[in-house]
Design a protein around this motif. Sequence first.
Motif, PDB file in Angstrom:
ATOM      1  N   ALA A  75     -21.464  18.945   6.732  1.00 55.01           N
ATOM      2  CA  ALA A  75     -20.949  17.812   5.959  1.00 55.01           C
ATOM      3  C   ALA A  75     -20.223  18.292   4.699  1.00 55.01           C
ATOM      4  O   ALA A  75     -19.162  17.757   4.336  1.00 55.01           O
ATOM      5  N   GLU A  76     -20.762  19.324   4.034  1.00 54.29           N
ATOM      6  CA  GLU A  76     -20.117  19.863   2.837  1.00 54.29           C
ATOM      7  C   GLU A  76     -18.749  20.460   3.167  1.00 54.29           C
ATOM      8  O   GLU A  76     -17.783  20.274   2.431  1.00 54.29           O
ATOM      9  N   ILE A  77     -18.694  21.198   4.276  1.00 47.41           N
ATOM     10  CA  ILE A  77     -17.431  21.813   4.672  1.00 47.41           C
ATOM     11  C   ILE A  77     -16.420  20.750   5.057  1.00 47.41           C
ATOM     12  O   ILE A  77     -15.246  20.809   4.661  1.00 47.41           O
ATOM     13  N   ALA A  78     -16.857  19.747   5.810  1.00 49.72           N
ATOM     14  CA  ALA A  78     -15.957  18.669   6.233  1.00 49.72           C
ATOM     15  C   ALA A  78     -15.408  17.908   5.025  1.00 49.72           C
ATOM     16  O   ALA A  78     -14.241  17.499   5.010  1.00 49.72           O
ATOM     17  N   ALA A  79     -16.244  17.738   4.003  1.00 54.35           N
ATOM     18  CA  ALA A  79     -15.815  17.010   2.801  1.00 54.35           C
ATOM     19  C   ALA A  79     -14.723  17.762   2.047  1.00 54.35           C
ATOM     20  O   ALA A  79     -13.902  17.149   1.353  1.00 54.35           O
ATOM     21  N   LYS A  80     -14.700  19.087   2.170  1.00 57.21           N
ATOM     22  CA  LYS A  80     -13.702  19.911   1.485  1.00 57.21           C
ATOM     23  C   LYS A  80     -12.496  20.232   2.369  1.00 57.21           C
ATOM     24  O   LYS A  80     -11.501  20.781   1.890  1.00 57.21           O
ATOM     25  N   ALA A  81     -12.611  19.908   3.649  1.00 57.89           N
ATOM     26  CA  ALA A  81     -11.552  20.283   4.597  1.00 57.89           C
ATOM     27  C   ALA A  81     -10.287  19.475   4.368  1.00 57.89           C
ATOM     28  O   ALA A  81     -10.336  18.260   4.153  1.00 57.89           O
ATOM     29  N   GLY A  82      -9.176  20.155   4.403  1.00 56.49           N
ATOM     30  CA  GLY A  82      -7.895  19.475   4.322  1.00 56.49           C
ATOM     31  C   GLY A  82      -7.274  19.362   5.702  1.00 56.49           C
ATOM     32  O   GLY A  82      -7.979  19.270   6.717  1.00 56.49           O
ATOM     33  N   GLU A  83      -5.957  19.421   5.758  1.00 61.83           N
ATOM     34  CA  GLU A  83      -5.257  19.332   7.048  1.00 61.83           C
ATOM     35  C   GLU A  83      -5.529  20.564   7.898  1.00 61.83           C
ATOM     36  O   GLU A  83      -5.582  20.483   9.119  1.00 61.83           O
ATOM     37  N   HIS A  84      -5.722  21.700   7.224  1.00 60.17           N
ATOM     38  CA  HIS A  84      -5.952  22.955   7.945  1.00 60.17           C
ATOM     39  C   HIS A  84      -7.316  23.542   7.594  1.00 60.17           C
ATOM     40  O   HIS A  84      -7.856  23.312   6.510  1.00 60.17           O
ATOM     41  N   LEU A  85      -7.873  24.291   8.536  1.00 55.92           N
ATOM     42  CA  LEU A  85      -9.090  25.053   8.356  1.00 55.92           C
ATOM     43  C   LEU A  85      -8.792  26.512   8.700  1.00 55.92           C
ATOM     44  O   LEU A  85      -7.811  26.794   9.370  1.00 55.92           O
ATOM     45  N   PRO A  86      -9.616  27.442   8.255  1.00 59.46           N
ATOM     46  CA  PRO A  86     -10.793  27.265   7.419  1.00 59.46           C
ATOM     47  C   PRO A  86     -10.439  26.990   5.968  1.00 59.46           C
ATOM     48  O   PRO A  86      -9.299  27.150   5.547  1.00 59.46           O
ATOM     49  N   ILE A  87     -11.431  26.568   5.202  1.00 59.19           N
ATOM     50  CA  ILE A  87     -11.256  26.390   3.763  1.00 59.19           C
ATOM     51  C   ILE A  87     -10.922  27.744   3.141  1.00 59.19           C
ATOM     52  O   ILE A  87     -11.606  28.735   3.400  1.00 59.19           O
ATOM     53  N   PRO A  88      -9.866  27.839   2.341  1.00 60.53           N
ATOM     54  CA  PRO A  88      -9.451  29.135   1.782  1.00 60.53           C
ATOM     55  C   PRO A  88     -10.470  29.701   0.806  1.00 60.53           C
ATOM     56  O   PRO A  88     -11.342  28.983   0.294  1.00 60.53           O
ATOM     57  N   TRP A  89     -10.334  30.994   0.507  1.00 57.11           N
ATOM     58  CA  TRP A  89     -11.324  31.728  -0.261  1.00 57.11           C
ATOM     59  C   TRP A  89     -11.650  31.095  -1.607  1.00 57.11           C
ATOM     60  O   TRP A  89     -12.834  30.961  -1.960  1.00 57.11           O
ATOM     61  N   ARG A  90     -10.660  30.706  -2.387  1.00 56.86           N
ATOM     62  CA  ARG A  90     -10.957  30.190  -3.728  1.00 56.86           C
ATOM     63  C   ARG A  90     -11.834  28.947  -3.664  1.00 56.86           C
ATOM     64  O   ARG A  90     -12.751  28.759  -4.484  1.00 56.86           O
ATOM     65  N   GLU A  91     -11.567  28.095  -2.696  1.00 53.30           N
ATOM     66  CA  GLU A  91     -12.400  26.899  -2.520  1.00 53.30           C
ATOM     67  C   GLU A  91     -13.759  27.282  -1.950  1.00 53.30           C
ATOM     68  O   GLU A  91     -14.798  26.732  -2.333  1.00 53.30           O
ATOM     69  N   THR A  92     -13.752  28.247  -1.027  1.00 55.50           N
ATOM     70  CA  THR A  92     -15.012  28.740  -0.449  1.00 55.50           C
ATOM     71  C   THR A  92     -15.908  29.321  -1.534  1.00 55.50           C
ATOM     72  O   THR A  92     -17.125  29.085  -1.556  1.00 55.50           O
ATOM     73  N   GLU A  93     -15.317  30.082  -2.449  1.00 58.51           N
ATOM     74  CA  GLU A  93     -16.087  30.721  -3.522  1.00 58.51           C
ATOM     75  C   GLU A  93     -16.860  29.687  -4.326  1.00 58.51           C
ATOM     76  O   GLU A  93     -18.045  29.879  -4.642  1.00 58.51           O
TER      77      GLU A  93
END
Length: 414
Positions: free
Chosen positions: A374-392
């Motif tokens: 759910a946390e990952i989906a909430a941060k997901a944009g049009e493309h995956l995976p979530i990039p490093w800066r957001e992942t950090e």
Amino acid sequence: MKRNENITGFRKFLLYVRMSLACAWRHWRHPAALMKASQLTRIFFKHKLKRLASGEYKLDFYLPRYPSQAFFIALEDKVIRRPPRPVSVVLSISKTCAYKCPHCYQRKDDSHELPLPVLLENVRKMRDFGIVAWAVEGGEPLLRFERLEAVLSEIAGLEVWVNSTGCGASPEKIRRLAELKVTGVMSSIHSVDEKTHDAFTSVAGSWRRALEFLRECKKAGMLVGFNTVLDDREVVDGGIDRIMDFAAENDCDYVQLIHPKACGAWAGKVFDKQLHAEAVRVACAAQRKYNSGKVDIAPILTAQVYEESSEMLGCCCGGIDRFYVGANGDVQPCEFVNISFGNLAEVPFETAYARMRKAFAVPCEEWTCERRAAEIAAKAGEHLPIPWRETERLVSGWDTGTPTRVYDKMGIYR
């Protein structure tokens, strides 16, 4: 010609005794290491043992063949090396694919391919780092065969599996896979019914193509099996027994049962918790049944919900036992956790790996793909995976969970 054979009972016990003695001989100066090796390999005693025509043995689908050099490297990484290194990587070489499977964990990935020289440079880095078990896939890797062939040439002789639908297969390509010492091939079969499977992939003929591909790979001397996604209702309603019988009819060695994940194309999908819990219980019971000596059936069932349970090794993502590299170079904890610790076109493998291991420092029982979906989906944009800066930012507050029992007892991640 000798055939592959499943071994249970006293014969399996004798092999484990022989294997323990072999480990003791290699590590007579490390009695503590021998004890840890015994603790780890005892976990896999719950599985059927597969004796290969080559005379080697498979203790577990995810472990290299015994007594190959790759096997001893994997074992030594866990019992001697500090910190321990992961055993395996799932490597996507291309997103090219004609299929439209609704669950695809790559659906939202960037379609750009890592340039071949960069891909090969990083394959060599991972090989030299000690990664000995490889699952090489696409998309459909046979459609980008020059890339596949180049990668396989770098890792020939290790434990190498190719995940393929069979789309784009030819006798020449299959022969080349065998020449490059591919251990085995897994192909997606999601139903015993042709129409149901073809509807799932949105490609007519995909079911027959996969089965024919597996037959030809088996003739060429490779292990073969099904990668199967069954929804929770199918599992509860007897779908595992049906797929196992079908795999036996098609002379398969393995069935890898993958439970549905809220990632990729299904990012944000909500599953019925009660039904899912029952499906997990049924799948774990099926794993015990089909790996016992009570069921005389050729394929070995490898259900992810059992392999990653607290009874076994728990969640092994994030470089504990395995990690994933996407086709465009993103380094992820696993293919089902759509966050990136760096792209190999931008940062060295060592950097991305160190970031990932910092976030996943200790193996835990909880499945990251479910716990953090759910946390990952909430941060997901049009493309995956979530990039490093957001992942950090995302992983900085994560609680690692309950340490996996066997690794906690071994004390190798403290």
